[in-house]
Design a protein around this motif. Structure first.
Motif, short mmCIF file in Angstrom:
data_model
loop_
_atom_site.label_atom_id
_atom_site.label_comp_id
_atom_site.label_asym_id
_atom_site.label_seq_id
_atom_site.Cartn_x
_atom_site.Cartn_y
_atom_site.Cartn_z
N THR A 35 47.53 43.66 39.23
CA THR A 35 48.37 44.08 38.12
C THR A 35 47.90 43.40 36.84
O THR A 35 47.70 42.17 36.83
CB THR A 35 49.85 43.72 38.38
OG1 THR A 35 50.26 44.29 39.63
CG2 THR A 35 50.74 44.25 37.27
N LEU A 41 40.26 35.14 38.78
CA LEU A 41 40.95 34.54 39.93
C LEU A 41 40.07 33.51 40.63
O LEU A 41 40.31 33.15 41.78
CB LEU A 41 41.35 35.64 40.92
CG LEU A 41 42.24 36.76 40.35
CD1 LEU A 41 42.51 37.81 41.40
CD2 LEU A 41 43.55 36.19 39.80
N ALA A 85 48.25 38.72 31.12
CA ALA A 85 48.56 38.25 32.47
C ALA A 85 47.80 39.09 33.48
O ALA A 85 47.67 40.31 33.32
CB ALA A 85 50.06 38.33 32.75
N SER A 114 47.69 39.39 37.76
CA SER A 114 48.27 38.91 39.02
C SER A 114 47.72 39.73 40.17
O SER A 114 47.34 40.90 40.00
CB SER A 114 49.80 38.99 39.00
OG SER A 114 50.23 40.32 38.88
N ARG A 148 50.19 35.21 46.55
CA ARG A 148 50.30 35.80 45.22
C ARG A 148 49.69 34.84 44.21
O ARG A 148 50.10 33.68 44.13
CB ARG A 148 51.76 36.11 44.89
CG ARG A 148 52.37 37.15 45.83
CD ARG A 148 53.84 37.41 45.54
NE ARG A 148 54.37 38.42 46.45
CZ ARG A 148 54.34 39.73 46.23
NH1 ARG A 148 53.82 40.17 45.09
NH2 ARG A 148 54.82 40.58 47.11
N ILE A 149 48.76 35.35 43.46
CA ILE A 149 48.03 34.54 42.48
C ILE A 149 48.20 35.16 41.11
O ILE A 149 48.04 36.37 40.94
CB ILE A 149 46.54 34.44 42.84
CG1 ILE A 149 46.35 33.72 44.18
CG2 ILE A 149 45.76 33.72 41.74
CD1 ILE A 149 44.92 33.70 44.65
N GLY A 150 48.54 34.34 40.13
CA GLY A 150 48.69 34.81 38.76
C GLY A 150 47.91 33.96 37.79
O GLY A 150 47.86 32.73 37.93
N ARG A 188 49.14 30.23 38.59
CA ARG A 188 50.24 30.06 39.53
C ARG A 188 49.84 30.65 40.87
O ARG A 188 49.25 31.74 40.95
CB ARG A 188 51.52 30.74 39.02
CG ARG A 188 52.10 30.05 37.78
CD ARG A 188 53.31 30.79 37.24
NE ARG A 188 54.45 30.76 38.14
CZ ARG A 188 55.31 29.74 38.23
NH1 ARG A 188 55.15 28.67 37.46
NH2 ARG A 188 56.33 29.79 39.05
#
Length: 381
Positions: free
Chosen positions: A13, A52, A76, A78, A89-91, A104
């Protein structure tokens, strides 16, 4: 031997990232082809995935430049990731004025970008890398250090510390610092230099073994010979780490007058180079044809993906921008088959869906539009 953990993004996303105001992409397939006209943001999607991982991303761009033009806030990115620990889940985000990016993991702030390597390793191949063998040595060092980082998570920090300590020595030389201060900085510099060099040498040796093994598969990508070159590597020889540190400190002391005149430290692993040869033709890669250089580079990346899986115990996520456009149909089919066999998730881009008609079963083509849409296309495989 335990089976490697299969790592893949199931959802990506974006918010106000490059040209994408909002985009949600389901990407469960192992081989994902992103197709669309120039300018729809295919490479921007790859860049988002590259964030990432530690570092500055595949374009090495400033974070402020990644914010969508006209957006009042930051961006952002994610992702939902399926890996050895189940779903993660990586943001990653950035707001104008911030010094860096926020990371995060499962809702918790990450202490450092290195924590991302616990969840995935991201590798990439870009058209900008086509001139790697004929370009500057610094480009090849950065390329090599990315390769090392994928198999040795501590390497990025060592390289950063080495560069920081080199800058400190150069400032002391420029400011006429005392011998005592220089002794102290050089005592810090020598073990860092040796650690960086040893990590590179080990990675090059391991990668060379994978390249040789891969050559037995009969792929239409020539076998590359790789080695580290430069005065520091020549000095290292068969010295153990302690003796090499001592020898390098002596060289630094002897070279102070010369380095002060040059305005920089002239000897060390920051001056080393990655020499690549076309083994079958016994010639430097830089002298090979453009097509041969591209094929050599693809072979290197495929071998590195295999090595990353073996060393880290997890399959990497591989980003390949416009990789199919300049390959003949036979080489495209061989590339897709090898990627499928490696079992890593791969994101590829292209302007024509026909380039991916030989994707193996399980691949998917996603059509991107200028309106910011992403539509999976039926694909028989």
């Amino acid at each position: 031997m335990n089976e490697p953990v299969r790592v893949a993004l199931s959802r990506l996303t974006l918010s106000n990232f490059r040209n994408h105001e909002t985009l949600a992409l389901g990407c469960e397939a192992r081989l994902v082809a992103l197709v669309g006209a120039n300018g729809v943001g295919k490479t921007n999607l790859l860049e988002a995935v590259s964030l990432l991982s530690p570092g500055r991303g595949l374009r090495r761009a400033q974070l402020d430049d990644m914010v969508r033009k006209g957006a009042t806030g930051g961006f952002a990115v994610s992702a939902v990731l399926e890996g050895g620990c189940g779903e993660a889940r990586i943001g990653v985000g950035h707001a104008p004025g911030e010094a860096g990016r926020r990371i995060r993991i499962d809702g918790e702030d990450a202490r450092s970008a290195d924590m991302l390597l616990d969840h995935l390793r991201v590798l990439w191949l870009l058209p900008a890398m086509d001139g790697l063998f004929t370009g500057a040595a610094g480009d090849r060092r950065r390329f090599l250090d990315r390769l090392v980082l994928a198999v040795d998570p501590g390497h990025g920090r060592r390289v950063a510390d080495l560069e920081k300590t080199l800058r400190a020595r150069n400032r002391l030389l420029d400011d006429g610092g005392s011998s005592a201060f220089l002794d102290a900085v050089e005592a810090q510099l020598a073990p860092l230099a040796v650690a960086v060099s040893y990590a590179r040498r080990e990675a090059v040796a391991l990668l060379g073994e994978r390249i040789a093994t891969q050559a037995q598969l009969g792929l239409p990508f020539p076998q590359a010979g790789i080695r580290l070159t430069g005065p520091f590597e020549g000095m290292a020889g068969d010295l153990d780490a302690t003796d090499l540190e001592d020898a390098y400190r002596e060289r630094l002391v002897e070279g102070r007058f010369r380095d002060r005149a040059a305005g920089r430290t002239l000897e060390g692993p920051h001056r080393s180079d990655l020499a690549v040869t076309h083994l079958a033709k016994d010639m430097p890669a830089a002298l090979a044809s453009t097509g041969e250089q591209k094929a050599l580079l693809i072979g290197l990346i495929l071998a590195h993906a295999d090595l990353t899986t073996a060393v880290s115990g997890m399959t990497p996520v591989l980003l390949m921008d416009e990789v199919a456009a300049h390959l003949d149909p036979g080489r495209r089919e061989a590339l897709f088959a090898r990627l499928s066999a490696l079992a890593c998730q791969v994101f590829m881009t292209g302007t024509d869906a026909a380039l991916f008609e030989s994707l193996p079963e399980g691949g998917t083509i996603i059509a991107l539009s200028e309106a910011g849409g992403a539509e999976p296309r039926p694909f028989a495989g």
